[in-house]
Design an enzyme around this catalytic site. Structure first.
Site, short mmCIF file in Angstrom:
data_model
loop_
_atom_site.label_atom_id
_atom_site.label_comp_id
_atom_site.label_asym_id
_atom_site.label_seq_id
_atom_site.Cartn_x
_atom_site.Cartn_y
_atom_site.Cartn_z
N SER A 220 0.85 -1.20 0.00
CA SER A 220 0.00 0.00 0.00
C SER A 220 0.87 1.24 0.00
CB SER A 220 -0.88 0.03 1.25
OG SER A 220 -0.13 0.45 2.37
N ASP A 221 0.33 2.34 -0.54
CA ASP A 221 1.00 3.60 -0.25
C ASP A 221 0.80 3.84 1.25
OD1 ASP A 221 2.31 6.00 -0.20
OD2 ASP A 221 1.29 6.84 -1.94
N TRP A 222 1.64 4.67 1.82
CA TRP A 222 1.65 4.84 3.28
C TRP A 222 0.33 5.48 3.75
CZ3 TRP A 222 5.21 2.06 1.66
CH2 TRP A 222 6.30 1.66 2.40
#
Ligand code: BGC
Length: 662
Positions: A220-222
């Site tokens: 995932s993106d953060w």
């Protein structure tokens, strides 16, 4: 290495969540943790102080992806990847969160400096070379952000409303090409794609895994995960960073069967493979370069990625000529002025940038420097323009250094304007009024609208965010030690021409479809300051003798001569565009399908051969749900830029076979 079958359910679930901010869970030492750090312009490894403050370790600051793209040089992209691998090894990083391969759909996007181009083919092949350089040296690449993440505006919520053909031809395509370099991971985007969060974009993940041959982990993106269970069901393997709230919910959902054992095993298995792959890569790790060698590579990219937009003959500067250098970008007090802000910002190691000094050491003439305006200054801070004017009047050539920096280009927000800050445009006009022999050097990470002051400049060099060694590179170019050879990989548009991609809250409709960048502007040239593929040098190149040789199965060899009729040695980037002459479906006017960069000595010529294949003629057919090649006539255009086509020929596809046109 431990197998999935050896793990308890609870351990498998722990693999689906990170440990802290920057690594995977090592299950109490049972498996190696995978450590991440940001890129793409340098390694941003964040350490946490006792008080919880996070600060990035010093690292080599390389030119932005935009400058790298402007080199059109696959070898240099590979070398930058290899240098970054050494930085990662020294910082104990397993996977670099790079490169960014999103398409520059709009010149306003705040993160364009982190992306390569508006063209999917160019983006894909440059990214592929960068990934190969990194991974061959034992460090994994995580390409980002999948997918249709092309504006920062409302990025956590907005939905990119985009049709399948456009996704395939424009937005997926760079990922598809980059996947041939087998990156260890793909990072999902924050936004939604056609209403579905990119962290839950099952359909897209299946395309990645089953069609693009991607066999790594999806990360995932953060902070991009909304519901960990839904994202795991969609096939998102790892949520970063660790979220205790999400993890508890994941455990509860798994306990009641909302997430099946098969789904848990699929994600956990891929994280185990990631850990195994990274530890395997670690075995062959070896630092191959000193920091000084990496800075030399950075300098070479800065030199070959700078684009000479305009030159009436004032450049190169003559030996001994006196110079006025104006503008604080010539001698920035902080690297933040020469980078974008956000996850890509590097705490630059061994930073120095002194263009006046670099110029003086080459010309030997007098150099008068005046900052004239401050980076943080507002228009009232321009009292020093007076000194800059006096200097300009006293000198043979007036060089004005302008730009943007992290204050104007940053993550989580888009640019408000494509123009330079008013005080900078004022400085150009005012100093040029007292010395028309004015050269403008631009240090920015994205396209700039030059139209308001362009006629005041005899020459314009777009240097970009050009990293360590950038001052030396610019001095080499201005003084003719090197001939500029970079070419634009995004259209420089006029702000006043209505931008093709307006922003709306909630839903961003990609109504322009395939007509992104030059695909749009070649039908609207009035909106262009400088076209895609444009770039001048001191050498002069002539193109001739085009030959088109058809081989089996839609393979075409495009060959031509390029001669250097000047007294300067130089490199020429030639571009091959394909235009379907009478298509059955909408096709952009022409599309880039190949390019070559060739070093040609003064008075010499080279024969270039570019090989095109089936994809050069294909489009994504909504009717067939597949890449399709239609019979018909195709024009093969060889250009020095998208708007400067030098050679043209035609081929025919008949019954799926290529044949020359009479
Ligand atoms: C950015 C990513 C980055 C991540 C970790 C996010 O805000 O969108 O590109 O890799 O943070 O810093």
């Amino acid at each position: 290495m431990i197998k999935l079958a050896d793990l308890k359910q609870e351990e498998k679930l722990r693999l689906l969540a990170g440990s802290g901010c920057w690594q995977t869970d090592d299950l109490g030492g049972k498996i190696p943790a995978v450590r991440f750090a940001d890129g793409p312009l340098g390694v941003r490894k964040v350490t946490e102080g006792r008080d919880g403050t996070q600060s990035p370790l010093p690292a080599v600051a390389y030119p932005s992806e935009q400058v790298l793209a402007n080199t059109w040089d696959l070898l240099l992209a590979g070398r930058m990847g290899a240098c970054l691998a050494d930085d990662c090894i020294e910082a104990d990083v397993d996977v670099l969160l790079a490169p960014g391969v999103n398409i520059k759909r709009s010149a306003y996007c705040g993160r364009n400096f982190e992306y390569f181009s508006e063209d999917p083919f160019l983006t894909g092949v440059m990214a592929g070379a960068y990934i190969a350089g990194l991974q061959e040296h034992g460090v994994g690449a995580c390409i980002k952000h999948f997918c249709a993440n092309n504006l920062e505006f409302d990025r956590m919520h907005q939905s990119s409303d985009v049709d399948e053909r456009t996704l395939r031809e424009i937005y997926y395509r760079p990922f598809e090409i980059a996947c041939t370099a087998q990156p260890v991971a793909v990072m999902c985007a924050y936004n939604r794609v056609n209403g579905v969060y990119a962290a839950e974009y099952k359909k897209g993940y299946e395309v990645l895994r089953t069609e693009f041959g991607f066999d790594g982990a999806i990360v995932s993106d953060w902070g991009a995960v909304r519901d960990r269970t839904d994202s795991a069901r969609a096939g998102l393997d790892l949520e970063m960073p660790f979220s205790s709230e999400h993890f508890q919910k994941l455990e509860q959902d798994a306990a009641v069967g909302k997430l099946s054992v098969r789904q848990i095993d699929a994600c956990a298995g891929r994280i185990l493979s990631l850990a195994a792959r990274c530890s395997g890569m670690k075995q062959r790790r070896q630092v191959c370069t000193q920091v000084s060698e990496r800075i030399a590579v950075s300098r070479q990219i800065a030199a070959e990625g700078a684009v000479l937009l305009k030159n009436d003959g004032i450049l190169p500067l003559q030996k001994g000529c006196s110079l006025s250098v104006c503008g604080c970008y010539a001698k920035p007090d902080s690297p933040a002025m020469m980078q974008g802000r956000g996850a890509a910002e590097v705490n630059a190691k061994d930073w120095k940038f002194d263009l006046p000094q670099a110029l003086h050491s080459r010309t030997g003439g007098e150099v008068l420097y005046e900052g004239a305006f401050h980076y943080d200054g507002v228009d009232s801070a321009c009292q020093n323009i007076h000194t800059a004017k006096v200097n300009a009047a006293l000198s043979e050539v007036n060089i004005v250094c302008v730009g943007t920096g992290g204050k104007y280009e940053y993550e989580a927000g888009d640019r408000q304007t494509l123009r330079l800050p008013a005080v900078q445009e004022f400085a150009i006009r005012e100093t040029a009024a007292v010395n028309p022999r004015t050269v403008v050097v631009i240090f920015a990470g994205a396209a700039i609208d030059t139209s308001a002051w362009e006629d005041c400049a005899c020459a314009i060099l777009f240097a970009g965010f050009n990293g360590s060694g950038g001052d030396e590179a610019v001095a080499d170019l201005l003084t003719g030690i090197l001939s500029p050879c970079g070419k634009l990989t995004e259209t420089f548009v006029r702000e006043a021409s209505s931008p093709p991609v307006p922003r709306t809250a909630g839903v961003t409709r990609y109504a322009e479809g395939l007509d992104v960048g030059y695909r749009y502007f070649q039908r609207h040239p009035e909106g262009v300051c400088y076209p895609f593929g444009h770039g001048l040098g001191y050498a002069h190149f002539d193109y001739g003798n085009l030959s088109l040789e058809c081989r089996g199965d839609l393979q075409l060899d495009v060959s031509y001569d390029i001669g250097n009729s000047s007294t300067f040695a130089g490199k020429e980037i030639s571009q091959v565009y394909v235009r379907p002459v009478a298509p059955f479906v909408y096709r952009p006017e022409q599309e880039l399908k190949g390019f070559s960069k060739d070093e040609i000595a003064a008075g010499k010529s080279v024969r270039v051969c570019i090989k095109l294949d089936r994809m050069a003629f294909s489009y994504w057919s909504a009717a067939n749900d597949a890449w399709t090649v239609d019979d018909g006539v195709y024009e093969i255009r060889v250009g020095a830029s998208s708007a400067d086509i030098r050679l043209c020929g035609r081929v025919r596809i008949c019954g799926g076979k290529l044949a020359p046109c009479p």
